[in-house]
Design a protein around this motif. Structure first.
Motif, PDB file in Angstrom:
ATOM      1  N   LEU A 101      14.006  16.616  42.959  1.00  0.00           N
ATOM      2  CA  LEU A 101      14.480  15.560  41.855  1.00  0.00           C
ATOM      3  C   LEU A 101      13.471  15.167  41.212  1.00  0.00           C
ATOM      4  N   LEU A 102      13.434  15.196  39.689  1.00  0.00           N
ATOM      5  CA  LEU A 102      12.419  14.625  38.832  1.00  0.00           C
ATOM      6  C   LEU A 102      12.876  13.441  38.471  1.00  0.00           C
ATOM      7  N   GLU A 103      11.992  12.200  38.641  1.00  0.00           N
ATOM      8  CA  GLU A 103      12.184  10.958  38.713  1.00  0.00           C
ATOM      9  C   GLU A 103      12.213  10.268  37.264  1.00  0.00           C
ATOM     10  N   ALA A 104      13.330   9.812  36.779  1.00  0.00           N
ATOM     11  CA  ALA A 104      13.592   9.694  35.569  1.00  0.00           C
ATOM     12  C   ALA A 104      12.476   8.401  34.732  1.00  0.00           C
ATOM     13  N   GLU A 105      11.984   7.790  35.643  1.00  0.00           N
ATOM     14  CA  GLU A 105      11.068   6.639  35.013  1.00  0.00           C
ATOM     15  C   GLU A 105       9.921   7.334  34.538  1.00  0.00           C
ATOM     16  N   TYR A 106       9.720   8.566  34.802  1.00  0.00           N
ATOM     17  CA  TYR A 106       8.478   9.214  34.022  1.00  0.00           C
ATOM     18  C   TYR A 106       8.789  10.131  32.952  1.00  0.00           C
ATOM     19  N   CYS A 107       9.989  10.213  32.630  1.00  0.00           N
ATOM     20  CA  CYS A 107      10.449  10.941  31.252  1.00  0.00           C
ATOM     21  C   CYS A 107      10.861  10.110  30.244  1.00  0.00           C
ATOM     22  N   ARG A 108      10.486  10.444  28.998  1.00  0.00           N
ATOM     23  CA  ARG A 108      10.914   9.639  27.738  1.00  0.00           C
ATOM     24  C   ARG A 108      10.708  10.529  26.719  1.00  0.00           C
ATOM     25  N   TYR A 109      11.224  10.162  25.432  1.00  0.00           N
ATOM     26  CA  TYR A 109      11.140  11.006  24.273  1.00  0.00           C
ATOM     27  C   TYR A 109      10.326  10.342  23.314  1.00  0.00           C
ATOM     28  N   PHE A 110       9.821  11.329  22.524  1.00  0.00           N
ATOM     29  CA  PHE A 110       8.828  10.925  21.584  1.00  0.00           C
ATOM     30  C   PHE A 110       9.287  11.237  20.342  1.00  0.00           C
ATOM     31  N   GLU A 111       9.323  10.435  19.186  1.00  0.00           N
ATOM     32  CA  GLU A 111       9.820  10.754  17.752  1.00  0.00           C
ATOM     33  C   GLU A 111       8.834  10.891  16.791  1.00  0.00           C
ATOM     34  N   GLU A 112       9.141  11.730  15.983  1.00  0.00           N
ATOM     35  CA  GLU A 112       8.094  12.074  14.961  1.00  0.00           C
ATOM     36  C   GLU A 112       8.730  12.167  13.679  1.00  0.00           C
ATOM     37  N   ASN A 113       8.633  11.283  12.454  1.00  0.00           N
ATOM     38  CA  ASN A 113       9.088  11.168  11.174  1.00  0.00           C
ATOM     39  C   ASN A 113       8.646  12.489  10.335  1.00  0.00           C
ATOM     40  N   VAL A 114       9.183  13.532  10.345  1.00  0.00           N
ATOM     41  CA  VAL A 114       8.713  14.670   9.603  1.00  0.00           C
ATOM     42  C   VAL A 114       8.910  14.668   8.106  1.00  0.00           C
ATOM     43  N   GLN A 115      10.330  14.167   7.644  1.00  0.00           N
ATOM     44  CA  GLN A 115      10.649  14.265   6.284  1.00  0.00           C
ATOM     45  C   GLN A 115       9.540  13.121   5.644  1.00  0.00           C
ATOM     46  N   GLU A 116       9.184  12.097   6.234  1.00  0.00           N
ATOM     47  CA  GLU A 116       8.426  10.997   5.458  1.00  0.00           C
ATOM     48  C   GLU A 116       6.936  11.722   5.231  1.00  0.00           C
ATOM     49  N   ASP A 117       6.352  12.444   6.165  1.00  0.00           N
ATOM     50  CA  ASP A 117       5.152  13.045   6.081  1.00  0.00           C
ATOM     51  C   ASP A 117       5.314  14.262   4.967  1.00  0.00           C
ATOM     52  N   ARG A 118       6.330  14.943   4.701  1.00  0.00           N
ATOM     53  CA  ARG A 118       6.312  16.104   3.722  1.00  0.00           C
ATOM     54  C   ARG A 118       6.543  15.335   2.455  1.00  0.00           C
ATOM     55  N   GLU A 119       7.545  14.137   2.066  1.00  0.00           N
ATOM     56  CA  GLU A 119       7.763  13.437   1.008  1.00  0.00           C
ATOM     57  C   GLU A 119       6.216  12.966   0.550  1.00  0.00           C
ATOM     58  N   ASN A 120       5.474  12.456   1.489  1.00  0.00           N
ATOM     59  CA  ASN A 120       4.052  11.950   1.019  1.00  0.00           C
ATOM     60  C   ASN A 120       3.113  13.221   0.457  1.00  0.00           C
ATOM     61  N   ASP A 121       3.145  14.390   1.225  1.00  0.00           N
ATOM     62  CA  ASP A 121       2.560  15.509   0.842  1.00  0.00           C
ATOM     63  C   ASP A 121       3.067  15.953  -0.625  1.00  0.00           C
ATOM     64  N   GLN A 122       4.115  16.044  -0.866  1.00  0.00           N
ATOM     65  CA  GLN A 122       4.806  16.219  -2.101  1.00  0.00           C
ATOM     66  C   GLN A 122       4.320  15.495  -3.250  1.00  0.00           C
ATOM     67  N   GLU A 123       4.217  14.143  -3.034  1.00  0.00           N
ATOM     68  CA  GLU A 123       3.806  13.020  -3.770  1.00  0.00           C
ATOM     69  C   GLU A 123       2.465  13.409  -4.492  1.00  0.00           C
ATOM     70  N   ASN A 124       1.533  13.534  -3.202  1.00  0.00           N
ATOM     71  CA  ASN A 124       0.079  13.800  -3.530  1.00  0.00           C
ATOM     72  C   ASN A 124       0.057  14.813  -4.335  1.00  0.00           C
ATOM     73  N   GLU A 125       0.734  16.007  -4.046  1.00  0.00           N
ATOM     74  CA  GLU A 125       0.521  17.571  -4.717  1.00  0.00           C
ATOM     75  C   GLU A 125       0.821  17.090  -6.158  1.00  0.00           C
ATOM     76  N   HIS A 126       2.001  16.384  -6.415  1.00  0.00           N
ATOM     77  CA  HIS A 126       2.503  16.002  -7.821  1.00  0.00           C
ATOM     78  C   HIS A 126       1.418  15.564  -8.425  1.00  0.00           C
ATOM     79  N   GLU A 127       0.744  14.409  -7.992  1.00  0.00           N
ATOM     80  CA  GLU A 127      -0.370  13.595  -8.627  1.00  0.00           C
ATOM     81  C   GLU A 127      -1.582  14.659  -8.935  1.00  0.00           C
ATOM     82  N   ARG A 128      -1.972  15.631  -8.029  1.00  0.00           N
ATOM     83  CA  ARG A 128      -2.960  16.459  -8.214  1.00  0.00           C
ATOM     84  C   ARG A 128      -2.532  17.480  -9.426  1.00  0.00           C
ATOM     85  N   SER A 129      -1.418  17.960  -9.347  1.00  0.00           N
ATOM     86  CA  SER A 129      -0.808  18.920 -10.551  1.00  0.00           C
ATOM     87  C   SER A 129      -0.990  18.140 -11.954  1.00  0.00           C
ATOM     88  N   GLU A 130      -0.594  16.861 -11.823  1.00  0.00           N
ATOM     89  CA  GLU A 130      -0.498  16.181 -13.121  1.00  0.00           C
ATOM     90  C   GLU A 130      -2.162  16.100 -13.750  1.00  0.00           C
TER      91      GLU A 130
END
Length: 327
Positions: A101-130
């Motif tokens: 038996l794996l005790e459920a109290e030691y199990c959890r999920y972690f979330e990562e906002n992937v799309q937000e990081d990608r949008e920030n990278d795209q904005e920075n890249e656009h500014e550098r291009s300009e």
């Protein structure tokens, strides 16, 4: 916004692509074996639920032939990796006569906002291009202004530009031959390495090996409720397994009748040397599964005792299986 979830046990993230677990605080990384990682994923998916030895074996090894200590060793390795005490068993618990038996109290999920990081990278890249385009345009305008000034014709024909005002000039390379050659040779080297890797992979997977382990289904269609699989590595082992199949033919016929009556099916995996017979069977019905592994010494000297042993132990497993309720 896309959210990616990562499963964790006792603050250790399960990173399946790399075959490892990563601590969420310290960043420490531990490599796990293929079946250890698969077992951790199965336990996490069934957290808080008791899984029997048979269920874990079927879900993790998926019908492969394993030793009696494979499951306990994998559990022990997971406890060490997850910083669990083998005596206290806070995280992975052994339930006597039931499973793990794996005790459920030691199990959890972690979330990562992937799309937000990608949008920030795209904005920075656009500014550098300009910024780059603005700088290039300014330099070009300055160059055009200097081009209309009184520059001698000989200077126009040269590979470098002489300016009356040095701060308005930008250098033009007089020679790029050495850099070009370096890039070309670098590309050729990478291409040569790729060709070598492709040839090595083709040779490795296409050239047959004399001692390659083979699992072959035999007597297909002879028994309605039994599947036989020979495991052999050399031609000599193949001949011995063929002799064993003939020796146990009457036993398989008797067992097939009993399996048909109990609505059960059996898979048998066996390999043989001159001294030892490795014999593993899996018996399943609609609600249960049992496994038995035997290492039989001196199996060739007493065929009658071999038949008696296989028949007795297999019938014992069939009789111990729970009767499934009628649908």
């Amino acid at each position: 916004m896309i959210k990616t979830e990562y499963a964790s046990v006792n603050n250790w993230l399960i990173d399946s692509p790399s075959g490892s677990i990563i601590h969420v605080i310290t960043g420490e990384k531990k490599r796990l074996g293929e079946y250890q990682l698969k077992m951790l994923e199965v336990l996490f998916e069934n957290r808080g639920v008791i899984l029997s030895r048979e269920e874990l074996t079927a879900l993790v090894w998926e019908g492969r032939v394993i030793g009696n200590n494979s499951l306990p060793n994998a559990i022990h390795a997971l406890r060490i990796a997850l910083e669990d005490n083998g005596k206290q068993q806070r995280i992975i618990k052994t339930i006597p006569k039931k499973g793990y038996l794996l005790e459920a109290e030691y199990c959890r999920y972690f979330e990562e906002n992937v799309q937000e990081d990608r949008e920030n990278d795209q904005e920075n890249e656009h500014e550098r291009s300009e910024e780059t385009m603005t700088a290039e345009k300014t330099a070009a305008d300055r160059f055009q202004e200097n081009d209309h000034s009184t520059v001698p014709p000989s200077a126009e024909a040269s590979l470098s530009i002489a300016c009356a005002e040095p701060e308005h000039c930008f250098p033009v390379p007089t020679s790029v031959t050495s850099d070009t050659r370096s890039v070309v040779w670098r590309k050729r080297f990478v291409l040569l390495v790729l060709v070598f890797i492709c040839v090595a992979c083709w040779w490795y997977f296409s050239i047959p090996r004399a001692n390659q382990l083979r699992v072959v289904e035999v007597e297909n269609g002879v028994y309605s409720n039994i599947q036989l699989h020979e495991v052999w590595q050399t031609r000599e082992m193949q001949q011995r397994t063929g002799t064993l199949r003939n020796t146990l033919r009457n036993t398989f016929n008797n067992l097939n009748q009993q399996l048909r009556i109990s609505s059960s099916r059996m898979q048998v995996y066996y390999s043989a040397t001159d001294l030892t017979l490795n014999y593993t069977l899996y018996i399943t019905n609609s609600c249960n599964q049992r496994q038995l592994s035997m290492a039989i010494r001196q199996w060739r000297s007493e065929p009658q005792q071999l038949n008696t042993l296989v028949l007795r132990e297999t019938r014992r497993i069939i009789n111990e299986m729970a009767t499934c309720p009628a649908p």
